[in-house]
Design a protein around this motif. Structure first.
Motif, PDB file in Angstrom:
ATOM      1  N   GLY A  52     -34.852 -44.690  10.250  1.00  0.00           N
ATOM      2  CA  GLY A  52     -34.514 -44.077   9.010  1.00  0.00           C
ATOM      3  C   GLY A  52     -33.568 -44.839   8.230  1.00  0.00           C
ATOM      4  O   GLY A  52     -33.643 -45.161   7.073  1.00  0.00           O
ATOM      5  N   GLU A  53     -32.560 -45.198   9.070  1.00  0.00           N
ATOM      6  CA  GLU A  53     -31.493 -46.027   8.618  1.00  0.00           C
ATOM      7  C   GLU A  53     -31.935 -47.558   8.320  1.00  0.00           C
ATOM      8  O   GLU A  53     -31.816 -47.926   7.025  1.00  0.00           O
ATOM      9  CB  GLU A  53     -30.221 -46.191   9.458  1.00  0.00           C
ATOM     10  N   SER A  54     -32.801 -48.090   8.802  1.00  0.00           N
ATOM     11  CA  SER A  54     -33.338 -49.268   8.632  1.00  0.00           C
ATOM     12  C   SER A  54     -34.408 -49.190   7.276  1.00  0.00           C
ATOM     13  O   SER A  54     -34.249 -50.355   6.518  1.00  0.00           O
ATOM     14  CB  SER A  54     -34.427 -49.768   9.834  1.00  0.00           C
ATOM     15  N   SER A  55     -35.085 -48.125   7.246  1.00  0.00           N
ATOM     16  CA  SER A  55     -35.811 -48.031   6.091  1.00  0.00           C
ATOM     17  C   SER A  55     -35.009 -47.859   4.955  1.00  0.00           C
ATOM     18  O   SER A  55     -35.754 -48.570   3.861  1.00  0.00           O
ATOM     19  CB  SER A  55     -36.553 -46.876   6.449  1.00  0.00           C
ATOM     20  N   SER A  56     -34.014 -47.141   4.958  1.00  0.00           N
ATOM     21  CA  SER A  56     -33.131 -47.091   3.729  1.00  0.00           C
ATOM     22  C   SER A  56     -32.336 -48.368   3.315  1.00  0.00           C
ATOM     23  O   SER A  56     -32.130 -48.603   2.275  1.00  0.00           O
ATOM     24  CB  SER A  56     -32.194 -45.791   3.818  1.00  0.00           C
ATOM     25  N   ARG A  57     -32.080 -49.156   4.660  1.00  0.00           N
ATOM     26  CA  ARG A  57     -31.258 -50.380   4.211  1.00  0.00           C
ATOM     27  C   ARG A  57     -32.259 -51.491   3.681  1.00  0.00           C
ATOM     28  O   ARG A  57     -32.169 -52.085   2.781  1.00  0.00           O
ATOM     29  CB  ARG A  57     -30.817 -50.908   5.631  1.00  0.00           C
TER      30      ARG A  57
ATOM     31  N   LEU B 246     -35.513 -50.960   2.562  1.00  0.00           N
ATOM     32  CA  LEU B 246     -36.635 -50.420   1.652  1.00  0.00           C
ATOM     33  C   LEU B 246     -35.949 -49.131   0.739  1.00  0.00           C
ATOM     34  O   LEU B 246     -36.085 -48.159   1.032  1.00  0.00           O
ATOM     35  CB  LEU B 246     -37.809 -50.152   2.172  1.00  0.00           C
ATOM     36  N   PRO B 247     -34.952 -49.578   0.093  1.00  0.00           N
ATOM     37  CA  PRO B 247     -34.059 -48.466  -0.458  1.00  0.00           C
ATOM     38  C   PRO B 247     -34.658 -47.526  -1.530  1.00  0.00           C
ATOM     39  O   PRO B 247     -34.087 -46.580  -2.185  1.00  0.00           O
ATOM     40  CB  PRO B 247     -33.003 -49.079  -1.064  1.00  0.00           C
ATOM     41  N   MET B 248     -35.956 -47.819  -1.907  1.00  0.00           N
ATOM     42  CA  MET B 248     -36.912 -46.933  -2.895  1.00  0.00           C
ATOM     43  C   MET B 248     -37.348 -45.616  -2.082  1.00  0.00           C
ATOM     44  O   MET B 248     -37.964 -45.819  -1.258  1.00  0.00           O
ATOM     45  CB  MET B 248     -37.686 -47.849  -3.696  1.00  0.00           C
ATOM     46  N   PRO B 249     -37.275 -44.533  -2.936  1.00  0.00           N
ATOM     47  CA  PRO B 249     -38.049 -43.448  -2.267  1.00  0.00           C
ATOM     48  C   PRO B 249     -39.401 -43.686  -2.221  1.00  0.00           C
ATOM     49  O   PRO B 249     -40.125 -44.041  -3.205  1.00  0.00           O
ATOM     50  CB  PRO B 249     -37.385 -42.201  -2.996  1.00  0.00           C
ATOM     51  N   VAL B 250     -40.149 -42.979  -1.253  1.00  0.00           N
ATOM     52  CA  VAL B 250     -41.470 -42.848  -1.113  1.00  0.00           C
ATOM     53  C   VAL B 250     -42.247 -41.537  -1.509  1.00  0.00           C
ATOM     54  O   VAL B 250     -41.551 -40.398  -0.980  1.00  0.00           O
ATOM     55  CB  VAL B 250     -42.018 -43.186   0.341  1.00  0.00           C
TER      56      VAL B 250
ATOM     57  N   PRO C  63     -49.551 -45.362  -0.605  1.00  0.00           N
ATOM     58  CA  PRO C  63     -50.225 -46.601  -0.203  1.00  0.00           C
ATOM     59  C   PRO C  63     -49.528 -47.948  -0.719  1.00  0.00           C
ATOM     60  O   PRO C  63     -49.549 -48.697   0.126  1.00  0.00           O
ATOM     61  CB  PRO C  63     -51.535 -46.673  -1.400  1.00  0.00           C
ATOM     62  N   GLN C  64     -48.469 -47.900  -1.616  1.00  0.00           N
ATOM     63  CA  GLN C  64     -47.571 -48.936  -1.991  1.00  0.00           C
ATOM     64  C   GLN C  64     -46.842 -49.315  -0.512  1.00  0.00           C
ATOM     65  O   GLN C  64     -46.420 -50.168  -0.399  1.00  0.00           O
ATOM     66  CB  GLN C  64     -46.879 -48.885  -3.113  1.00  0.00           C
ATOM     67  N   TYR C  65     -46.218 -48.057  -0.198  1.00  0.00           N
ATOM     68  CA  TYR C  65     -45.364 -48.244   1.175  1.00  0.00           C
ATOM     69  C   TYR C  65     -46.017 -48.546   2.143  1.00  0.00           C
ATOM     70  O   TYR C  65     -45.541 -49.445   2.995  1.00  0.00           O
ATOM     71  CB  TYR C  65     -44.805 -46.580   1.352  1.00  0.00           C
ATOM     72  N   LEU C  66     -46.950 -48.273   2.512  1.00  0.00           N
ATOM     73  CA  LEU C  66     -48.003 -48.747   3.596  1.00  0.00           C
ATOM     74  C   LEU C  66     -48.242 -50.354   3.266  1.00  0.00           C
ATOM     75  O   LEU C  66     -48.128 -51.137   4.277  1.00  0.00           O
ATOM     76  CB  LEU C  66     -49.324 -48.199   3.928  1.00  0.00           C
ATOM     77  N   ALA C  67     -48.677 -50.834   2.114  1.00  0.00           N
ATOM     78  CA  ALA C  67     -48.701 -52.131   2.170  1.00  0.00           C
ATOM     79  C   ALA C  67     -47.412 -53.021   2.337  1.00  0.00           C
ATOM     80  O   ALA C  67     -47.252 -54.014   2.940  1.00  0.00           O
ATOM     81  CB  ALA C  67     -49.225 -52.440   0.815  1.00  0.00           C
ATOM     82  N   THR C  68     -46.361 -52.493   1.820  1.00  0.00           N
ATOM     83  CA  THR C  68     -45.090 -52.977   2.301  1.00  0.00           C
ATOM     84  C   THR C  68     -44.657 -53.071   3.451  1.00  0.00           C
ATOM     85  O   THR C  68     -44.126 -54.216   3.908  1.00  0.00           O
ATOM     86  CB  THR C  68     -43.979 -52.359   1.436  1.00  0.00           C
ATOM     87  N   VAL C  69     -44.819 -51.995   4.335  1.00  0.00           N
ATOM     88  CA  VAL C  69     -44.606 -51.955   5.777  1.00  0.00           C
ATOM     89  C   VAL C  69     -45.557 -52.975   6.622  1.00  0.00           C
ATOM     90  O   VAL C  69     -45.051 -53.794   7.261  1.00  0.00           O
ATOM     91  CB  VAL C  69     -44.798 -50.653   6.191  1.00  0.00           C
TER      92      VAL C  69
END
Length: 164
Positions: A104-109, A111-115, A133-139
């Protein structure tokens, strides 16, 4: 009087059986840990009581005041195994919680945009959020980038190694 028509039997009402309501199982790891603390305390208490009984019985056998082994005392190894099992479950949930917090900390650091987890075609989502879907593409892009860096570092380490 119910008479079957063309081989069709009339339906009898099916009695509805009431099943006892079970409490909802907690889904997050911290709730699971909290629910295991009570059984852990009881298990530790039983383990210590059984250990005291076994020691007392062994002492009486050694002194000679008790002939033979009485089968009424619960087995110490079973109580100890139950205690260790509960400890292992708590440890597993703690490790999982630590990893979830770290992710969660890594995700907020990084990718600071909410999903937004739901479909959002007509909801007018702002530019500061990602659809799932945008989040999955980014990950997926981040994972492939990390693999590429790993492979590059492995290849560089092999090139640096002295040749035989």
């Amino acid at each position: 009087m119910n008479v079957p028509v063309m081989g069709i039997q009339p339906q009898q009402p099916v009695p509805v059986q009431q099943q006892p309501q079970q409490p909802l199982q907690p889904f997050d790891n911290i709730s699971k840990i909290k629910s295991l603390v009570g059984p852990l305390r009881d298990s530790l208490s039983n383990t210590i009581k059984t250990a005291a009984q076994v020691l007392n019985q062994n002492c009486q056998v050694d002194v000679g005041s008790l002939k033979g082994v009485d089968g009424q005392i619960p087995r110490f190894d079973k109580n100890l195994e139950e205690f260790y099992s509960l400890c292992d479950q708590i440890e597993l949930h703690l490790k999982t919680s630590i990893k979830a917090i770290s992710q969660g900390e890594s995700s907020s650091r990084y990718l600071p945009m909410p999903v937004v987890p739901t479909r959002t075609e007509n909801l007018g989502i702002s530019d500061n959020t990602l659809t799932y879907p945008q989040y999955l593409a980014t990950v997926n892009a981040q994972v492939s980038y990390a693999k590429e860096i790993h492979n590059t570092l492995v290849a560089a380490a092999q090139n640096i190694s002295p040749s035989d």
